[in-house]
Design a protein around this motif. Structure first.
Motif, mmCIF file in Angstrom:
data_model
loop_
_atom_site.group_PDB
_atom_site.id
_atom_site.type_symbol
_atom_site.label_atom_id
_atom_site.label_comp_id
_atom_site.label_asym_id
_atom_site.label_seq_id
_atom_site.Cartn_x
_atom_site.Cartn_y
_atom_site.Cartn_z
ATOM 1 N N HIS A 182 0.843 -1.201 0.000
ATOM 2 C CA HIS A 182 0.000 0.000 0.000
ATOM 3 C C HIS A 182 0.879 1.252 0.000
ATOM 4 O O HIS A 182 1.954 1.251 0.607
ATOM 5 C CB HIS A 182 -0.871 -0.027 1.265
ATOM 6 C CG HIS A 182 -2.024 0.919 1.243
ATOM 7 N ND1 HIS A 182 -1.861 2.275 1.445
ATOM 8 C CD2 HIS A 182 -3.345 0.716 1.044
ATOM 9 C CE1 HIS A 182 -3.058 2.861 1.375
ATOM 10 N NE2 HIS A 182 -3.975 1.931 1.129
ATOM 11 N N GLU B 170 -3.842 -3.768 -2.724
ATOM 12 C CA GLU B 170 -3.963 -2.486 -3.359
ATOM 13 C C GLU B 170 -2.622 -1.772 -3.391
ATOM 14 O O GLU B 170 -1.855 -1.822 -2.431
ATOM 15 C CB GLU B 170 -5.019 -1.618 -2.658
ATOM 16 C CG GLU B 170 -4.834 -1.444 -1.155
ATOM 17 C CD GLU B 170 -6.016 -0.697 -0.538
ATOM 18 O OE1 GLU B 170 -6.203 0.501 -0.803
ATOM 19 O OE2 GLU B 170 -6.769 -1.374 0.201
ATOM 20 N N HIS C 133 -5.244 2.087 -5.556
ATOM 21 C CA HIS C 133 -5.643 3.087 -4.553
ATOM 22 C C HIS C 133 -5.020 4.405 -4.992
ATOM 23 O O HIS C 133 -3.788 4.534 -5.003
ATOM 24 C CB HIS C 133 -5.125 2.657 -3.169
ATOM 25 C CG HIS C 133 -5.295 3.676 -2.088
ATOM 26 N ND1 HIS C 133 -6.200 3.535 -1.056
ATOM 27 C CD2 HIS C 133 -4.682 4.863 -1.874
ATOM 28 C CE1 HIS C 133 -6.123 4.584 -0.250
ATOM 29 N NE2 HIS C 133 -5.207 5.419 -0.730
ATOM 30 N N HIS D 290 -9.996 1.350 -7.309
ATOM 31 C CA HIS D 290 -10.836 0.984 -6.164
ATOM 32 C C HIS D 290 -11.286 2.232 -5.410
ATOM 33 O O HIS D 290 -10.590 3.238 -5.375
ATOM 34 C CB HIS D 290 -10.068 -0.008 -5.277
ATOM 35 C CG HIS D 290 -9.756 0.464 -3.899
ATOM 36 N ND1 HIS D 290 -10.672 0.419 -2.875
ATOM 37 C CD2 HIS D 290 -8.638 0.985 -3.364
ATOM 38 C CE1 HIS D 290 -10.107 0.903 -1.777
ATOM 39 N NE2 HIS D 290 -8.884 1.258 -2.042
ATOM 40 N N ASP E 282 -14.790 -2.075 0.824
ATOM 41 C CA ASP E 282 -13.564 -1.665 1.519
ATOM 42 C C ASP E 282 -13.684 -1.936 3.024
ATOM 43 O O ASP E 282 -13.019 -1.296 3.834
ATOM 44 C CB ASP E 282 -13.198 -0.192 1.269
ATOM 45 C CG ASP E 282 -11.694 0.081 1.421
ATOM 46 O OD1 ASP E 282 -10.911 -0.891 1.495
ATOM 47 O OD2 ASP E 282 -11.319 1.260 1.486
HETATM 48 ZN ZN LIG Z 1 -7.586 1.939 -0.623
#
Ligand SMILES: [Zn+2]
Ligand SMILES: [Zn+2]
Length: 263
Positions: free
Chosen positions: A64, A96, A132, A156, A206
């Motif tokens: 991430h 993500e 993301h 997303h 999410d």
């Molecule tokens: Zn996210």
């Protein structure tokens, strides 16, 4: 019905995972894409618990942007961690991953390096990416475009404008709408949900984050993807049955392995 993005291996679900899965099934959720941090071994242990508890779970893993900073100057090490995680978690997507210039928890140049490396890995493995992107659409689009024509995936929890959605659609990406679309002040996002071509649309929770209305403020869970589904159907002024079929087809087009879950 699928939840295209949730974090079922999060500690928030450790105590009542079976109940959460029961709620999802009862709501008609046949499968979910569970997002895992590639650099979190404790979560990987819990992912095995999730895998054993529900055949409807498939995994995606990546580093991430919030955690990219830990890999400053060590992008090759990050690549090894990602590749090992893809194999050990039997991941069907990379994510993500992306850029978050809102929180800026990691230096932006490091975010970009770690993101670009992961796009390249996804390309090599022929896996879709789960993106993301927050207040970083220009750089996100540039890095995805630089990854080449085989890069495919989903934006997303999309919260951008119609114009920004159009740029992601130009790369043939899917746009995933979260429970934010149910918030009273999210008219602009409902506009995006109505704008996205039917064959490019996905929905997600999410979870445990971003619980939709009327559960706002509570721990979110995959069953509540229904609230977002209903709001998107209303925004698009389409029959729920038709939208449900379309969304399932879209999910399976991007993530065919979700089609192999037991019904
Ligand atoms: Zn996210
Ligand atoms: Zn997430």
């Amino acid at each position: 019905m699928f939840d295209s993005h949730c974090h079922l291996a999060d500690p928030a679900f450790a105590d009542d995972l079976d109940a959460v899965i029961d709620h999802a099934r009862a709501a008609g959720v046949q499968g979910v894409l569970c997002i895992l941090a590639a650099d979190d071994e404790a979560e990987a242990v819990q992912a095995d618990v999730v895998r054993a508890a529900w055949d409807g779970v498939r995994f995606s893993t990546g580093i991430h942007p919030h955690r990219a900073g830990a890999w400053a100057g060590r992008v090759d090490d990050a690549r090894e961690v990602l590749e090992a995680a893809m194999a050990s978690r039997q991941a069907i997507a990379v994510g993500e991953i992306g850029l978050d210039y809102h929180y800026d928890f990691s230096a932006r140049d490091v975010q970009r390096d770690v993101f670009a490396m992961q796009v390249a890995v996804a390309s090599t493995l022929d896996r879709p990416v789960v993106i993301h992107a927050r207040e970083a659409i220009d750089d996100t689009i540039a890095i995805l475009a630089a990854g080449g024509p085989h890069v495919r995936g989903v934006m997303h929890c999309f919260t951008g404008t119609v114009d920004e959605a159009r740029r992601a659609l130009d790369l043939d990406f899917y746009i995933s709408i979260s429970g934010i679309a149910t918030f009273p002040r999210a008219a602009a996002l409902r506009e995006v949900a109505a704008f996205v071509p039917a064959d490019r649309l996905l929905i997600e929770t999410d979870a445990p984050y971003l619980a939709p209305v009327p559960y706002r403020g509570q721990r979110n869970e995959p069953a509540w993807v229904l609230e977002t589904f209903r709001m998107v159907a209303a925004a698009r002024q389409v029959a729920e049955d038709d939208l449900g079929r379309q969304l399932a087809a879209n999910t399976l087009a991007l993530l065919p392995a979700l089609g192999t879950v037991a019904r």
